[in-house]
Design a protein around this motif. Structure first.
Motif: not given
Length: 248
Positions: A81-88, A123-129, A131-139
């Protein structure tokens, strides 16, 4: 130590999720109330880990395949339903030899997975974040990206690239609800060490002032802070779990 409910209502994609830091971080997110999709190249191990930790879904893929990453991200967004977090967290070490002997195929493979793969995932996940106005990316980078390790030029260069990429990304997203940071661990106990000769592991241990390798749970604890709502004013930055090794 875990924090009950810290990730309640949150969803995450974790790459390199079949072992090491990816697995440990994903397990904590699930234990703390979140939903997780695991990505990894090792299909057999991935299925076992997904069942073990209670992941919602898993996809066997190569993060250096941009089309596969984009498709898997779209699938995760639909499923969760959404993607809040990406841990790469996916990564490889490559050859352990001097530059003049470094195999070209190993260099390209390390850069493809460790650096290009991180770029493809964001690149793939940021647009979904967005869209929802929220995200945490950990590389997940490495102390090698700050200081360099001899006979590990591809790994060191790729991890330095992850740090630079994340700083750029975090600045792009600042003020949009999406935070991006990188982690630079010193060597910790992990299956990735099986890719290295013991002499290289001994060298890296000798550079850590605490005199020991890290534990995967120590870095997972930092990852989970970085992936949480608590990490709200630090972006385009780098967190260390280095046992005192890093000097900046």
């Amino acid at each position: 130590m875990s924090y009950a409910g810290r990730f309640a209502g949150r969803t995450a994609i974790v790459t390199g999720g079949a072992s090491g830091l990816g697995k440990s971080s994903a397990a904590r997110i699930v234990a703390e109330g979140g939903k997780v999709v695991l990505w990894d190249l090792n299909a057999e191990a991935l299925a076992a880990v997904a069942a073990e930790i209670g992941a919602q879904h898993f996809v066997a893929l190569d993060v250096s395949d941009a089309d596969a990453v984009a498709a898997a991200a779209a699938e995760a967004n639909r499923m969760l339903g959404k993607v809040d977090i990406l841990i790469a967290s996916a990564g490889i070490t490559g050859a352990t030899v001097p530059v003049q002997e470094f195999p070209l195929d190993s260099w390209k493979r390390v850069v493809d997975i460790n650096l290009n793969g991180v770029f493809y995932c964001s690149r793939a996940v940021v647009p979904y974040m967005l869209e929802n106005g929220y995200g945490r990316i950990v590389n997940v980078a490495s102390v090698a990206g700050k200081e360099g390790n001899p006979n590990a030029s591809a790994y060191s260069a790729s991890k330095a690239g992850v740090i630079g990429f994340t700083k750029s990304l975090g600045k792009e997203l600042a003020g949009k609800g999406v935070i991006a940071n990188s982690l630079t661990p010193a060597t910790f106990e992990s299956p990735i060490l099986e890719q290295l000769p013991q002499s290289q592991v001994d060298y890296m241990r000798s550079k850590i002032p605490m005199g020991r390798l890290g534990e995967v749970e120590e870095s997972a604890a930092m990852v989970c802070f970085m992936a949480s709502e608590e990490c709200s004013f630090t972006t385009a930055s780098t967190f260390d779990t280095s046992g005192g090794r890093t000097t900046y």
